[in-house]
Scaffold this motif. Structure first.
Motif, PDB file in Angstrom:
ATOM      1  N   TYR A   1      40.826   3.842  14.403  1.00 26.92           N
ATOM      2  CA  TYR A   1      41.987   4.526  13.827  1.00 26.92           C
ATOM      3  C   TYR A   1      42.026   4.366  12.308  1.00 26.92           C
ATOM      4  O   TYR A   1      42.199   5.336  11.562  1.00 26.92           O
ATOM      5  CB  TYR A   1      43.262   3.982  14.472  1.00 26.92           C
ATOM      6  CG  TYR A   1      44.533   4.521  13.873  1.00 26.92           C
ATOM      7  CD1 TYR A   1      44.803   5.884  13.894  1.00 26.92           C
ATOM      8  CD2 TYR A   1      45.458   3.672  13.282  1.00 26.92           C
ATOM      9  CE1 TYR A   1      45.952   6.380  13.346  1.00 26.92           C
ATOM     10  CE2 TYR A   1      46.620   4.160  12.734  1.00 26.92           C
ATOM     11  CZ  TYR A   1      46.867   5.512  12.759  1.00 26.92           C
ATOM     12  OH  TYR A   1      48.004   6.006  12.203  1.00 26.92           O
ATOM     13  N   VAL A   2      41.843   3.122  11.859  1.00 24.38           N
ATOM     14  CA  VAL A   2      41.917   2.863  10.420  1.00 24.38           C
ATOM     15  C   VAL A   2      40.754   3.532   9.685  1.00 24.38           C
ATOM     16  O   VAL A   2      40.928   4.065   8.581  1.00 24.38           O
ATOM     17  CB  VAL A   2      41.946   1.334  10.165  1.00 24.38           C
ATOM     18  CG1 VAL A   2      41.706   1.033   8.707  1.00 24.38           C
ATOM     19  CG2 VAL A   2      43.269   0.755  10.607  1.00 24.38           C
TER      20      VAL A   2
ATOM     21  N   ALA B   1      39.256   6.313  10.598  1.00 28.74           N
ATOM     22  CA  ALA B   1      39.426   7.765  10.610  1.00 28.74           C
ATOM     23  C   ALA B   1      40.560   8.223   9.706  1.00 28.74           C
ATOM     24  O   ALA B   1      40.466   9.280   9.079  1.00 28.74           O
ATOM     25  CB  ALA B   1      39.659   8.253  12.038  1.00 28.74           C
ATOM     26  N   PHE B   2      41.642   7.450   9.634  1.00 32.72           N
ATOM     27  CA  PHE B   2      42.819   7.959   8.934  1.00 32.72           C
ATOM     28  C   PHE B   2      43.181   7.190   7.663  1.00 32.72           C
ATOM     29  O   PHE B   2      44.122   7.566   6.977  1.00 32.72           O
ATOM     30  CB  PHE B   2      44.020   8.003   9.882  1.00 32.72           C
ATOM     31  CG  PHE B   2      43.883   9.094  10.901  1.00 32.72           C
ATOM     32  CD1 PHE B   2      44.208  10.402  10.590  1.00 32.72           C
ATOM     33  CD2 PHE B   2      43.363   8.818  12.148  1.00 32.72           C
ATOM     34  CE1 PHE B   2      44.051  11.417  11.511  1.00 32.72           C
ATOM     35  CE2 PHE B   2      43.200   9.829  13.082  1.00 32.72           C
ATOM     36  CZ  PHE B   2      43.536  11.139  12.760  1.00 32.72           C
ATOM     37  N   LEU B   3      42.448   6.111   7.369  1.00 29.55           N
ATOM     38  CA  LEU B   3      42.684   5.431   6.092  1.00 29.55           C
ATOM     39  C   LEU B   3      41.406   5.412   5.255  1.00 29.55           C
ATOM     40  O   LEU B   3      41.381   5.921   4.138  1.00 29.55           O
ATOM     41  CB  LEU B   3      43.202   4.004   6.326  1.00 29.55           C
ATOM     42  CG  LEU B   3      43.450   3.171   5.068  1.00 29.55           C
ATOM     43  CD1 LEU B   3      44.470   3.827   4.167  1.00 29.55           C
ATOM     44  CD2 LEU B   3      43.927   1.767   5.437  1.00 29.55           C
TER      45      LEU B   3
ATOM     46  N   LEU C   1      38.352   6.942   5.775  1.00 27.84           N
ATOM     47  CA  LEU C   1      37.730   8.255   5.566  1.00 27.84           C
ATOM     48  C   LEU C   1      38.500   9.126   4.561  1.00 27.84           C
ATOM     49  O   LEU C   1      37.895   9.643   3.616  1.00 27.84           O
ATOM     50  CB  LEU C   1      37.557   8.957   6.917  1.00 27.84           C
ATOM     51  CG  LEU C   1      36.788  10.271   6.905  1.00 27.84           C
ATOM     52  CD1 LEU C   1      35.360  10.052   6.427  1.00 27.84           C
ATOM     53  CD2 LEU C   1      36.764  10.899   8.298  1.00 27.84           C
TER      54      LEU C   1
END
Lengths: 277, 313
Positions: free
Chosen positions: B47-48, B50-52, B54
């Motif tokens: 999650y981190v 993909a959304f932080l 990247l």
């Protein structure tokens, strides 16, 4: 008190305290009072009326205020999904790190604090390409924005959860439960979660408060949430936009007041048990 | 992986130490369990990433490419264009001014709170109000200030009708950068209260007593004991306030619809119109410039924060 005692004091007198807080309190109240005053104005002609307030809740106007209601519903959906991310992705990770990987505690903390250094306005530049992929996988429904919001609330949620997690002895609790024959499932659900109730509540509330106030990411990814819709509404009906802003503010204030109450009650409880033992 | 391989782990809490020396017989099962436990970390890690990680990398990297995807330093060089330099300067002075004023007023509130009961109602109210108001940036804050000091705002009209003072005699400045000062202070001061109050409470009454016993006055207490102890916390909070104002977008976006006088607004313009100064991907270069400033400020902040915690034990 003697003169010596007043020499020792480092704190201001009650009079000074009241004076400072009153002046600053009044200054901070003016913008809020101005919003209330504005929402009661009749129009450019002057005079006051409650029409804007009553009109908002009149079903006949539902289509006029459609934008705001859509935005509100979207924001509530986003709040729920964001809280779910905090509770089902962040929280288990924090517990697992505390239990099995104590050497990773620092790293986790560092990761969770990063969103303070990477502001939303920077993140959104890179989120645009990421979301074109997300749209292919999950579609472009509004709830997908919660993936980004989960990152935005990370520092707040981490801090509130960690202060609770640090106050209970996770390792002793889980080992005690394990030695009494509990599986990892019941350790998590029946031992740790009940002990973390306060932190979970506070983290959820702060996440809701942050999501309801979020504007940057929604606006620049052209999604509709509460904040973007009241900005849109303000162009056609500024009174209603201000009323919604006031209501949202009051709601967030109550949420955070409850967090404060929950925290203080917990502290008092802890203190009491400590003196008893 | 290294942690799974070494049974004792590297460093870590002293309190946990004894439990991390299992007997030799327990070793294989434990190692197996660890690698299983590692799987539990993957959702968060993914999650981190993909959304932080990247988006941050993408944001910073796009500045180095032009529309055709070829590598260029042109966008970075464009950061030194006078137009962009001016927006950075505006952002700097706006952030610095609101940070300094916010820090001083916030510190005065913290001082006033000294001696108030920690669980009393006053303390509770101030803390809750501060956390609400520190979050109050954005569209709603813009509305509040438009209702207060817009051209037909309550205060504007009252000042004009009572003491015949027109705050907009030289034209309406609420929708320009100076107009952002008061709204920014509205969330900077409460943030200062939140971050500085714990440091202020770290002042031990014993120090005041020791000062009095040794013949010191209230003045010597504040200048020679409290000030040096509080200095790292104060300047640390000041930096945090600077970072907070520097990265704020929503309030400015709602108030200033014309032009891009500060960096976040310039990023908006770059994202919306795709081209600034005749360049594409300028948003990435601006994001890079912002991140560099933020990293410098936040590194200094965490350094000061370490010195602060020394006194809070």
């Amino acid at each position: 008190m003697s003169r010596a005692a007043t020499g020792v004091r480092s704190a201001p007198t009650a009079g000074t305290r009241r004076w400072i807080l009153a002046v600053i309190g009044v200054l901070f109240a003016i913008p809020i009072l101005s919003m209330i005053e504005f929402s009661l104005r009749q129009g450019l002609a002057g005079g006051y009326t409650l029409d804007h307030w009553t009109g908002l809740f009149n079903p006949a106007n539902a289509s006029r205020y459609q934008v705001v209601w859509t935005g509100l519903v979207n924001s509530l959906v986003l709040a729920v999904v964001t809280v779910a991310i905090v509770l089902f992705v962040l929280l288990p990770t924090m517990v697992l790190v505390q239990l099995s990987f104590p050497s990773l505690v620092r790293l986790l903390e560092f990761i969770c604090i990063i969103p303070i250094t990477v502001p939303a306005i920077v993140l959104v530049v890179g989120l645009a390409p990421v979301y074109s992929v997300v749209a292919q996988i999950f579609g472009s429904s509004v709830w997908t924005l919660a993936f980004a919001y989960g990152i935005t609330v990370l520092p707040y949620a981490y801090r509130t959860l960690q202060s609770n997690l640090g106050a209970i002895d996770v390792i002793t609790l889980s080992e005690a439960a394990r030695s009494l024959g509990a599986g990892w499932g019941s350790v998590f659900w029946r031992v740790l979660i009940p002990n973390l109730r306060r932190g979970i509540l506070a983290a959820s509330f702060i996440s809701v408060a942050v999501v309801l106030g979020e504007f940057t990411i929604a606006s620049l990814l052209s999604r509709q949430n509460l904040q973007t819709s009241i900005l849109l509404m303000s162009q056609t009906d500024p009174y209603v936009a201000v009323i919604i802003a006031l209501l949202a503010l009051a709601f967030v204030f109550v949420l955070l007041l409850v967090i404060g109450g929950v925290g203080a009650a917990g502290q008092k409880g802890r203190r009491k048990t400590r003196t008893q033992s | 992986m290294t942690i799974a391989d070494t049974p004792g782990g590297a460093g870590g809490d002293v309190g946990v130490e004894p439990r991390r020396h299992p007997g030799p017989a327990a070793e294989p099962t434990r190692r197996k369990k660890r690698s299983w436990a590692f799987l539990g970390l993957t959702p968060f890690a993914f999650y981190v990433l993909a959304f932080l990680a990247l988006p941050t990398i993408l944001a910073l990297a796009t500045g180095f490419f032009d529309t055709d995807g070829t590598i260029t330093l042109g966008n970075i060089a464009a950061l030194f264009d006078p137009v962009i330099v001016n927006t950075f300067i505006s952002s700097f002075w706006l952030s610095a001014l609101t940070a300094v004023v916010g820090a001083i007023v916030g510190a005065v509130i913290c001082y006033a709170m000294l001696g108030a009961r920690p669980e009393g109602r006053l303390r509770q109210t101030i803390e809750s109000a501060s956390s609400v108001l520190a979050q109050f940036g954005g569209v709603m804050l813009a509305f509040a200030f438009i209702s207060m000091m817009g051209a037909a705002g309550l205060v504007t009209v009252l000042l004009k009708s009572t003491i015949h003072f027109d705050i907009y005699a030289d034209g309406v400045w609420l929708y320009t950068v100076p107009g952002l000062i008061l709204p920014y202070l509205y969330f900077q001061i409460p943030l200062m209260v939140i971050v500085f109050l714990p440091a202020m409470e770290g002042l031990k009454p014993q120090w005041a007593e020791a000062n009095a016993t040794l013949g010191g006055t209230r003045f010597t207490y504040w200048t020679r004991i409290a000030a040096p102890v509080l200095a790292p916390a104060f300047f640390g909070s000041l930096l945090l306030l600077f970072a907070n104002a520097f990265s704020a977008f929503a309030t400015a976006a709602a108030l200033i619809s014309q032009g891009s006088q500060i960096v976040p607004l310039q990023i908006r313009a770059a994202l919306v119109s795709e081209t600034i100064l005749g360049r594409s991907n300028m948003a990435g270069a601006l994001a890079l410039g912002m991140i560099v400033v933020m990293i410098i400020v936040m590194t200094a902040y965490s350094f000061l924060q370490k010195r602060t915690t020394r006194w809070q034990r």
